[in-house]
Design a protein around this motif. Structure first.
Motif, short mmCIF file in Angstrom:
data_model
loop_
_atom_site.label_atom_id
_atom_site.label_comp_id
_atom_site.label_asym_id
_atom_site.label_seq_id
_atom_site.Cartn_x
_atom_site.Cartn_y
_atom_site.Cartn_z
N ALA A 32 40.29 44.53 42.26
CA ALA A 32 38.68 44.62 42.66
C ALA A 32 38.51 45.28 43.88
O ALA A 32 37.57 46.01 43.67
N LEU A 33 39.07 45.25 44.83
CA LEU A 33 38.73 46.00 45.94
C LEU A 33 39.24 47.19 45.90
O LEU A 33 38.28 48.33 46.57
N LEU B 25 28.45 43.14 35.24
CA LEU B 25 28.18 41.71 35.32
C LEU B 25 29.26 40.91 36.19
O LEU B 25 29.10 39.96 36.96
N TRP B 26 30.38 41.29 35.61
CA TRP B 26 31.57 40.39 36.24
C TRP B 26 32.45 41.05 37.35
O TRP B 26 33.57 40.42 37.78
N ARG B 27 32.09 42.27 37.92
CA ARG B 27 33.04 43.05 38.79
C ARG B 27 33.40 42.33 39.73
O ARG B 27 34.46 42.34 40.54
N ALA B 28 32.65 41.39 40.49
CA ALA B 28 32.87 40.46 41.77
C ALA B 28 33.40 39.45 41.18
O ALA B 28 33.80 38.41 42.24
N TYR B 29 33.41 38.95 40.19
CA TYR B 29 33.60 37.47 39.78
C TYR B 29 35.21 36.97 39.80
O TYR B 29 35.62 35.69 40.07
N THR B 30 36.11 37.88 39.71
CA THR B 30 37.57 37.41 40.17
C THR B 30 37.60 36.72 41.37
O THR B 30 38.60 35.71 41.56
#
Length: 412
Positions: free
Chosen positions: A312-313, A351-356
């Protein structure tokens, strides 16, 4: 502004944000008249909602709410303000976005730790061929035939429900219904419907494995999301009047807490020996697995927990290409390209990009907090506090600092 009005305004904020980006409200069990009123309003402007969130944060200290409710609302208003600002077109750096949502600072993992995890996997999977090939063979042998998936889900759910009911009181009318779906960016999803009812969707596209399925069912149902929703609806909302708990918003500290405790669900109710426990249940369905080896493999894979957060980063902070992120995931997680691209699909979703981060940092924080429990407190008792109290990540970090002052913990 009195306490009741502030809580009502917080609920309205969440419902209004959901009009701008449907899906931000994961569940709502509060006053239906509020939801109808929001549905009849003109479409709100996100900048106005951001300003409202900031105003409520300023008003919060002057209310007569208990300290734990103030901490909860302050953390969630911070997250809501960030969401509204992003919807208004403000560019928020990814690391700052994650901090505002979840009260954690994220940084890349340690590749030496990943190499150690690979070494443990090498020991758990002896034989010829590369480590990736041996892991792929192990997972292929571990895969549940699609025609058996629903039966396995129900068998594991029933066994876990019995354990949870034995340890934690649940409303007698609670129920979970399961459905098998496809073409989703996640492996499973709990839709809490209120009234102690959940619908859990299992994504069959991912090829579920015998050693993974008990974790998934524990995560979504017993003692994970369904159990948490039920107990909070009975206790915090019903008995203590914490009406703010009637809404569950995506990209808030609630999510990190909920995913962290759900990730530790099987650990809390079964613990060591879960592999043999699972094998005994699935054997009655004609499915065979080596429970001891499954535990060794999953323990080694746990050392790769932060790889997905690294991805993600890479994608959102370093602006790496999706192909580079796929290559990174394949290198360290030893997954096929199809699986890696499915992971990237989740990471790339707006919506979910930070969710991990909720799974990664949530599991790390909750496990540390559970492991540092006082000698007078059992693991189920400690876990029950997570289910029943309005905690935020900063609360757990404070407890950990009090117990081990030198412990390095991310500031939130």
């Amino acid at each position: 502004m009195d306490a009741g009005e502030l809580v009502r305004e917080y609920l309205l904020l969440g419902l209004r944000l959901d009009r701008l980006h449907p899906g931000l409200v994961d569940s709502y069990t509060g006053d239906r008249a509020l939801r109808r009123a929001v549905a009849d309003e003109p479409r709100p402007h996100p900048a106005t909602l951001a300003e409202r969130a900031a105003l409520l944060r300023r008003e919060l200290p002057g209310t007569d709410l208990a300290p734990d409710r103030k901490r909860f609302l302050d953390a969630h208003l911070t997250a809501v303000e960030c969401t509204a600002r992003k919807l208004a077109g403000v560019r928020v750096p990814f690391v700052e976005e994650v901090r505002a949502y979840f009260q954690v600072d994220v940084r890349p993992g340690d590749e030496d730790a990943y190499r150690r995890a690979h070494a443990l996997l090498d020991e758990a999977l002896p034989g010829g061929g590369s480590l990736g090939e041996r892991l792929a063979d192990h997972r292929a042998a571990d895969e549940i035939p699609s025609r058996r998936l629903k039966g396995a889900v129900h068998a594991l759910s029933s066994a876990l429900r019995d354990l949870v009911r034995d340890r934690f009181a649940l409303p007698p009318e609670e129920v979970v219904e399961y459905e098998i779906v496809g073409d989703k960016p996640w492996s499973g999803f709990n839709y809490y419907l209120g009234g102690f009812r959940s619908r859990v969707a299992i994504n069959a596209d991912l090829g579920h494995r015998m050693s993974n399925l008990p974790h998934l069912v524990a995560h979504e149902s017993y003692p994970g999301h369904h159990t948490e929703h039920c107990r909070k609806e009975v206790g915090l909302v019903g008995k203590r009047g914490h009406l703010e708990q009637g809404i569950f918003l995506i990209n808030t500290p609630q999510c990190l807490m909920a995913e962290g405790m759900a990730e530790l669900g099987l650990h809390a109710v079964v613990g060591p020996g879960w592999g043999r426990w699972t094998a005994a249940i699935l054997r009655d369905l004609g499915l065979r697995m080596d429970g001891d080896q499954a535990e060794r493999v999953e323990a080694a894979v746990a050392g790769l927990l932060t790889v997905r957060q690294d991805a993600a980063l890479m994608l959102h902070d370093r602006r790496a290409s999706q192909d580079d992120v796929v290559a990174y995931l394949r290198r360290w997680l030893l997954v096929p390209e199809r699986r890696a691209r499915h992971m990237v699909r989740f990471l790339a979703d707006p919506l979910w990009r930070a969710y991990t981060t909720t799974y990664v940092e949530g599991a790390k924080l909750v496990r540390a907090w559970l492991d540092l429990r006082p000698a007078t407190e059992t693991l189920p008792e400690r876990y029950l506090r997570l289910l029943d109290e309005p905690m935020v990540p900063a609360t757990l970090r404070r407890d950990l600092r009090d117990a081990v002052p030198w412990l390095p913990l991310d500031a939130g």
